[in-house]
Scaffold this motif. Structure first.
Motif, PDB file in Angstrom:
ATOM      1  N   LEU A  54      80.075  -2.494 -71.360  1.00 48.65           N
ATOM      2  CA  LEU A  54      81.075  -3.518 -71.619  1.00 48.65           C
ATOM      3  C   LEU A  54      81.284  -3.507 -73.130  1.00 48.65           C
ATOM      4  CD1 LEU A  54      79.772  -6.494 -69.441  1.00 48.65           C
ATOM      5  CD2 LEU A  54      81.384  -4.698 -68.809  1.00 48.65           C
ATOM      6  N   MET A  55      82.490  -3.145 -73.593  1.00 47.47           N
ATOM      7  CA  MET A  55      82.681  -2.913 -75.014  1.00 47.47           C
ATOM      8  C   MET A  55      83.898  -3.630 -75.567  1.00 47.47           C
ATOM      9  SD  MET A  55      82.704   0.625 -77.250  1.00 47.47           S
ATOM     10  CE  MET A  55      82.178   1.525 -75.865  1.00 47.47           C
ATOM     11  N   ASP A  56      83.687  -4.285 -76.704  1.00 47.56           N
ATOM     12  CA  ASP A  56      84.779  -4.894 -77.448  1.00 47.56           C
ATOM     13  C   ASP A  56      85.593  -3.775 -78.099  1.00 47.56           C
ATOM     14  OD1 ASP A  56      86.416  -6.726 -78.728  1.00 47.56           O
ATOM     15  OD2 ASP A  56      84.933  -7.270 -80.243  1.00 47.56           O
ATOM     16  N   ALA A  57      86.879  -3.981 -78.228  1.00 55.57           N
ATOM     17  CA  ALA A  57      87.736  -2.971 -78.847  1.00 55.57           C
ATOM     18  C   ALA A  57      87.650  -3.006 -80.364  1.00 55.57           C
ATOM     19  CB  ALA A  57      89.184  -3.150 -78.391  1.00 55.57           C
ATOM     20  N   LEU A  58      87.575  -4.198 -80.943  1.00 55.91           N
ATOM     21  CA  LEU A  58      87.590  -4.340 -82.396  1.00 55.91           C
ATOM     22  C   LEU A  58      86.228  -4.756 -82.916  1.00 55.91           C
ATOM     23  CD1 LEU A  58      91.006  -6.164 -82.841  1.00 55.91           C
ATOM     24  CD2 LEU A  58      90.519  -3.716 -83.010  1.00 55.91           C
ATOM     25  N   MET A  59      85.585  -3.832 -83.653  1.00 57.15           N
ATOM     26  CA  MET A  59      84.266  -4.089 -84.225  1.00 57.15           C
ATOM     27  C   MET A  59      84.189  -3.374 -85.565  1.00 57.15           C
ATOM     28  SD  MET A  59      81.819  -3.452 -80.912  1.00 57.15           S
ATOM     29  CE  MET A  59      82.590  -1.892 -80.491  1.00 57.15           C
ATOM     30  N   PRO A  60      83.298  -3.847 -86.462  1.00 57.73           N
ATOM     31  CA  PRO A  60      83.103  -3.143 -87.732  1.00 57.73           C
ATOM     32  C   PRO A  60      82.357  -1.825 -87.507  1.00 57.73           C
ATOM     33  CG  PRO A  60      81.567  -4.972 -87.541  1.00 57.73           C
ATOM     34  CD  PRO A  60      82.487  -5.049 -86.344  1.00 57.73           C
ATOM     35  N   VAL A  82      83.343   2.713 -69.090  1.00 60.65           N
ATOM     36  CA  VAL A  82      83.504   1.720 -70.147  1.00 60.65           C
ATOM     37  C   VAL A  82      84.547   0.706 -69.703  1.00 60.65           C
ATOM     38  CG1 VAL A  82      84.213   1.322 -72.537  1.00 60.65           C
ATOM     39  CG2 VAL A  82      82.897   3.384 -71.954  1.00 60.65           C
ATOM     40  N   LEU A  83      84.154  -0.548 -69.720  1.00 60.49           N
ATOM     41  CA  LEU A  83      85.064  -1.647 -69.432  1.00 60.49           C
ATOM     42  C   LEU A  83      85.300  -2.361 -70.760  1.00 60.49           C
ATOM     43  CD1 LEU A  83      84.696  -4.046 -66.425  1.00 60.49           C
ATOM     44  CD2 LEU A  83      85.599  -4.796 -68.596  1.00 60.49           C
ATOM     45  N   MET A  84      86.528  -2.306 -71.269  1.00 52.50           N
ATOM     46  CA  MET A  84      86.856  -2.936 -72.541  1.00 52.50           C
ATOM     47  C   MET A  84      87.030  -4.439 -72.339  1.00 52.50           C
ATOM     48  SD  MET A  84      87.489  -0.971 -75.310  1.00 52.50           S
ATOM     49  CE  MET A  84      87.764   0.749 -75.695  1.00 52.50           C
ATOM     50  N   ILE A  85      86.446  -5.198 -73.252  1.00 50.87           N
ATOM     51  CA  ILE A  85      86.613  -6.650 -73.272  1.00 50.87           C
ATOM     52  C   ILE A  85      87.129  -6.999 -74.660  1.00 50.87           C
ATOM     53  CG2 ILE A  85      85.480  -8.889 -73.131  1.00 50.87           C
ATOM     54  CD1 ILE A  85      83.409  -7.631 -71.321  1.00 50.87           C
ATOM     55  N   THR A  86      88.359  -7.519 -74.727  1.00 50.08           N
ATOM     56  CA  THR A  86      88.952  -7.736 -76.039  1.00 50.08           C
ATOM     57  C   THR A  86      90.025  -8.809 -76.024  1.00 50.08           C
ATOM     58  OG1 THR A  86      90.078  -6.617 -77.863  1.00 50.08           O
ATOM     59  CG2 THR A  86      90.616  -5.882 -75.635  1.00 50.08           C
ATOM     60  N   ASP A 104      88.582   0.125 -67.167  1.00 49.66           N
ATOM     61  CA  ASP A 104      89.166  -1.177 -66.898  1.00 49.66           C
ATOM     62  C   ASP A 104      89.254  -1.934 -68.217  1.00 49.66           C
ATOM     63  OD1 ASP A 104      90.296  -3.270 -65.468  1.00 49.66           O
ATOM     64  OD2 ASP A 104      88.716  -3.296 -63.959  1.00 49.66           O
ATOM     65  N   TYR A 105      89.942  -3.082 -68.170  1.00 50.30           N
ATOM     66  CA  TYR A 105      90.282  -3.817 -69.373  1.00 50.30           C
ATOM     67  C   TYR A 105      90.308  -5.298 -69.026  1.00 50.30           C
ATOM     68  CZ  TYR A 105      92.948  -4.324 -73.776  1.00 50.30           C
ATOM     69  OH  TYR A 105      93.365  -4.606 -75.052  1.00 50.30           O
ATOM     70  N   VAL A 106      89.516  -6.100 -69.741  1.00 46.88           N
ATOM     71  CA  VAL A 106      89.468  -7.541 -69.519  1.00 46.88           C
ATOM     72  C   VAL A 106      89.778  -8.222 -70.850  1.00 46.88           C
ATOM     73  CG1 VAL A 106      87.973  -9.487 -68.911  1.00 46.88           C
ATOM     74  CG2 VAL A 106      87.756  -7.330 -67.683  1.00 46.88           C
ATOM     75  N   THR A 107      90.682  -9.196 -70.814  1.00 46.18           N
ATOM     76  CA  THR A 107      91.047  -9.883 -72.050  1.00 46.18           C
ATOM     77  C   THR A 107      90.229 -11.157 -72.240  1.00 46.18           C
ATOM     78  OG1 THR A 107      92.857 -11.000 -70.919  1.00 46.18           O
ATOM     79  CG2 THR A 107      93.404  -8.985 -72.117  1.00 46.18           C
ATOM     80  N   LYS A 108      90.089 -11.519 -73.508  1.00 49.78           N
ATOM     81  CA  LYS A 108      89.454 -12.776 -73.887  1.00 49.78           C
ATOM     82  C   LYS A 108      90.553 -13.826 -73.988  1.00 49.78           C
ATOM     83  CE  LYS A 108      86.024 -10.442 -76.795  1.00 49.78           C
ATOM     84  NZ  LYS A 108      85.588 -10.235 -78.187  1.00 49.78           N
ATOM     85  N   PRO A 109      90.295 -15.065 -73.638  1.00 52.26           N
ATOM     86  CA  PRO A 109      89.023 -15.568 -73.130  1.00 52.26           C
ATOM     87  C   PRO A 109      88.723 -14.985 -71.760  1.00 52.26           C
ATOM     88  CG  PRO A 109      90.690 -17.293 -73.027  1.00 52.26           C
ATOM     89  CD  PRO A 109      91.314 -16.126 -73.711  1.00 52.26           C
ATOM     90  N   ILE A 110      87.457 -14.772 -71.517  1.00 48.13           N
ATOM     91  CA  ILE A 110      87.018 -14.089 -70.302  1.00 48.13           C
ATOM     92  C   ILE A 110      87.111 -15.004 -69.088  1.00 48.13           C
ATOM     93  CG2 ILE A 110      85.047 -13.001 -69.166  1.00 48.13           C
ATOM     94  CD1 ILE A 110      84.097 -12.176 -72.011  1.00 48.13           C
TER      95      ILE A 110
END
Length: 151
Positions: A54-60, A82-86, A104-110
């Protein structure tokens, strides 16, 4: 085929979200590991491949898009899904996530019920795929053995 408890790697730079995701995934019966960015994810995967990321798209340091692409290049057929959470919900971001290999792709808020179902579905599909790869390898090994040792 019986599988051990699936491992889910949560990759997000927000500590509080990692904690919330860890709780939600652990309650579902999965083992959870965490990483704070793409580089840490790659380092973890070099040692132990999880069953799902489960991975965020935007990270440092390394964003999720780059990390996902490197995972697929490095591990090929054995790359965990990889399921993107962003928070990104624009069409170019969604298209980019799938283009680099996210399943797959899940948007925040979850929406937690949706996330639980998607995690379950992606894991089931991944484990079946791994069983298929193992069966294919077994058939290949048996065919090779038959060629080397004909009756």
């Amino acid at each position: 085929m019986t599988h051990p408890q699936p491992t889910v790697l949560i990759v997000d730079d927000e500590r509080n979200l990692r904690r919330l995701l860890t709780h939600a995934i652990t309650v579902e019966g999965y083992q959870v590991e965490t990483a704070s960015n793409g580089k840490a994810c790659l380092s973890f995967c070099e040692q132990h491949l999880p069953d799902l990321i489960l991975m965020d798209a935007l990270m440092p340091e390394m964003d999720g898009f780059t990390c996902c692409e490197i995972l697929h290049t490095t591990f090929g057929d054995h790359c965990p899904p990889v399921l993107m959470i962003t928070a990104l919900s624009d069409n170019p971001s969604v298209e980019r996530a799938f283009a680099v290999g996210a399943v797959d792709y899940v948007t925040k808020p979850i929406h937690w019920a949706v996330l639980r179902q998607r995690v379950r579905r992606v894991l089931q599909t991944h484990l079946l795929h791994q069983d298929l790869l193992a069966a294919r390898q077994t058939i290949h090994d048996l065919q090779a053995q038959r060629v080397l040792n004909p009756q």
